[in-house]
Design an enzyme around this catalytic site. Structure first.
Site, short mmCIF file in Angstrom:
data_model
loop_
_atom_site.label_atom_id
_atom_site.label_comp_id
_atom_site.label_asym_id
_atom_site.label_seq_id
_atom_site.Cartn_x
_atom_site.Cartn_y
_atom_site.Cartn_z
N ASP A 101 -14.58 50.73 17.18
CA ASP A 101 -14.47 50.33 18.58
C ASP A 101 -13.25 49.43 18.82
O ASP A 101 -12.90 49.16 19.96
CB ASP A 101 -15.77 49.62 19.02
CG ASP A 101 -15.92 49.57 20.53
OD1 ASP A 101 -15.12 50.24 21.22
OD2 ASP A 101 -16.82 48.86 21.00
N LYS A 158 -20.78 52.08 21.36
CA LYS A 158 -21.12 51.01 22.30
C LYS A 158 -22.54 51.19 22.83
O LYS A 158 -23.04 52.31 22.85
CB LYS A 158 -20.15 51.07 23.49
CG LYS A 158 -18.75 50.62 23.20
CD LYS A 158 -17.90 50.70 24.46
CE LYS A 158 -16.47 50.27 24.18
NZ LYS A 158 -16.34 48.85 23.84
N LYS A 209 -1.94 50.97 26.81
CA LYS A 209 -3.09 51.58 26.12
C LYS A 209 -3.69 52.67 27.01
O LYS A 209 -4.09 52.41 28.13
CB LYS A 209 -4.14 50.49 25.82
CG LYS A 209 -5.46 51.06 25.26
CD LYS A 209 -6.47 49.95 24.95
CE LYS A 209 -7.84 50.53 24.58
NZ LYS A 209 -8.87 49.49 24.34
N ARG A 268 -6.01 48.61 19.47
CA ARG A 268 -4.93 48.08 18.62
C ARG A 268 -4.39 49.13 17.66
O ARG A 268 -3.24 49.08 17.25
CB ARG A 268 -5.43 46.83 17.89
CG ARG A 268 -6.63 47.06 17.03
CD ARG A 268 -7.37 45.78 16.69
NE ARG A 268 -8.28 45.35 17.75
CZ ARG A 268 -9.03 44.25 17.69
NH1 ARG A 268 -8.99 43.45 16.64
NH2 ARG A 268 -9.83 43.94 18.69
#
Ligand code: BES
Ligand code: MN
Ligand code: ZN
Length: 506
Positions: free
Chosen positions: A335, A265, A253, A339
């Site tokens: 957020d 965030k 990632k 994935r």
């Protein structure tokens, strides 16, 4: 940082001139007739020193010992773990002194020394790395050179070579992970990868927005659409074996900064989201180490690199995107971007007909809650792969812990508007993230390492750890198809698997 491995018995070490001498003392120390043994015996007898891991006693200009300063360091049972503890304690004591040349003596350890040497070299590299790239002056010059003294350099050489290769890999990983997001954009990260492409048997190819669009990586593109920084998809190849040998694919990632996107965030510690590319940097670091060791393997590295930002073209909660696999995804939370970039990279991995695919990601805050900074979370659909990774974690002192993948955990990922949602509820967030990825990893043996807790440290010691480069390297070396890793000429013809040969020594 220079390391040298030398055969030096305790008697010879006593006569070795240097600024500082660290002597690892095991609890089963066998006394010999030399000044170091005499010093250790005296200190142990008087009760001023114990051989417990990390215990220290220092002496200055000691009769019969040529080193200016001597440190006795307890090494417990002499296991690699205790050697690491001992070296950390010893180097912490040296840190602020004016030591240029140190000797680290492992000759008093009674165990075979290859693994101890590896652990010692890695611990030295860890302790002596300083980040200075974005400081106006370089950091204080630390130790330049460490000589490792062992009873038999020949038998410790394999451990030493592994250790020095690891130090290079870990430093590369730390360096790029530590760089702030404005000094480590996807483009700059791709440049770092291209630099690795100059090393023997490594090739690097970098795809930009157009190529990624042609591949229909709709999930990856959705993350990148909110930032002015163009995405990069980095493909590294280490070709150390015949073309016919199926590769291991490492997917890292590479979110160079994770603001959370529209699902933004909170401000506290958001700076630490520059570390959201530690999966990517661990892949780069592993390639750096492979280049040193040249094992007879094929390895592919895939890095989807992007920022996750809040621009007016950013993907919005509720948007549905189509991944490269054809599965549609409802982006309920922007957020949960890791994935999204990984799923397309996993689909891309299929073209290599891989022996195994391992993705590495700072994927969930829930992983930090579950396992903290001690072990990375391991998920796998393949027993031998899970076992090999667990074993590699233990042998490299870079631990992981297997987590479950029961189908029930996927329940919360159901969506009314797409094939799958990108988040489930709060419960077991580390597992539901893995369940999401599993949907895209059906065509090969697969493992996922969530390194959110282990890849960097916060607080005053804020910085990347270089994990899990040691684990990945040990896993890869365990896949070399002969008894002794590293002894096989690159591009050797595939060797028939031989029955294991009982080895003596190391
Ligand atoms: N990069 C973060 C995960 C993370 C957070 C790692 C904090 C280390 C410390 C990831 O992209 C993320 O934001 N995950 C979300 C997922 C959630 C929205 C389901 C998280 O963990 O909060
Ligand atoms: Mn995120
Ligand atoms: Zn993230």
């Amino acid at each position: 940082m220079d390391f040298e491995l030398k055969t030096l018995t305790r008697t010879r070490v006593s006569g070795e001139k240097c600024d500082a001498l660290l002597v690892l003392i095991p609890q089963d120390l066998s006394l010999e007739d030399d000044p170091l043994s005499a010093l250790a015996a005296l200190a142990l007898k008087s009760g001023d020193f114990e051989a417990k891991p990390g215990k220290l006693l220092s002496a200055y200009r000691t009769p019969g010992i040529a080193a200016t300063r001597v440190f006795l360091v307890g090494a417990g049972d002499g296991s690699p773990k205790n050697v690491r503890t001992a070296v950390n304690a010893g180097l912490a004591a040296l840190k602020n002194g004016n030591t240029q040349r140190a000797v680290l003596c492992l000759s008093a350890l009674n165990k075979p020394q290859a693994d101890a040497v590896r652990a010692a070299v890695v611990a030295c590299g860890d302790a002596l790395y300083t980040y200075s790239t974005t400081k106006s002056k370089p950091g204080p010059t630390k130790l330049q050179r460490i000589v490792l003294a062992v009873n038999d350099a020949a038998s410790a050489k394999a451990g030493f070579d592994k250790g020095t290769a690891l130090v290079k890999g870990i430093e590369f990983a730390k360096e790029w992970a530590n760089r702030p997001a404005n000094h480590a954009t996807p483009t700059l990260l791709a440049g770092a990868a291209k630099g690795l492409g100059k090393l023997r048997n490594i090739k690097v190819e970098v795809l930009g927005p157009k190529e990624v669009a042609d591949l229909a990586m709709g999930a990856f593109m959705a993350v990148a659409q909110g930032t002015a920084e163009p995405l990069r998809f980095i493909v590294l190849r280490y070709e150390g074996a015949a073309k016919s040998v199926a590769p291991v694919v490492l997917v890292g990632k590479g979110i160079t900064f994770d603001s959370g996107g529209i699902s933004i965030k909170p401000a506290a510690e958001m700076d630490e989201m520059k570390f959201d590319m530690c999966g990517a940097t661990s892949v780069l670091g592993t390639f750096r180490a492979l280049a040193e060791l040249q094992p007879a393997l094929n390895v592919v590295g895939l890095i989807p690199a992007s920022e996750n930002m809040t621009g007016d073209s950013a993907v919005k909660p509720g948007d549905v995107v189509t991944s490269m696999s054809g599965q549609t995804i409802e982006v309920l939370n922007t957020d949960a971007e890791g994935r999204l970039v990984l799923c397309d990279a996993l689909t891309y991995a299929e073209r290599f007909k891989p022996k195994a695919v391992i993705d590495i990601a700072t994927l969930t805050g829930a992983c930090v809650i579950a396992l903290g900074g001690v072990r990375s979370a391991l998920f796998s659909t393949d027993e031998p792969l899970a076992q090999a990774l667990t074993q590699a974690g233990e042998s490299s002192l870079d631990l992981c812990w297997r987590m479950p993948l029961d189908e029930e955990y996927a329940e919360g990922l159901k969506s009314n508007f797409a094939d799958v949602a990108n988040i489930a509820g709060r419960a077991a967030g580390v597992v539901t993230a893995a369940k999401f990825l599993q949907r895209f990893a059906t065509r090969f043996p697969w493992a996922h390492l969530d390194i959110a807790g282990t890849a960097w440290k916060g607080g005053t010691a804020k910085g990347a750890t270089g994990r899990p480069v040691p684990l990945l390297l040990d896993y890869l070396l365990s896949q070399v198809p002969v008894a002794v890793a590293g002894k096989v000429p690159a591009r050797a013809k595939p060797v028939k698997r031989r029955a294991p040969v009982a080895k003596t020594g190391v």
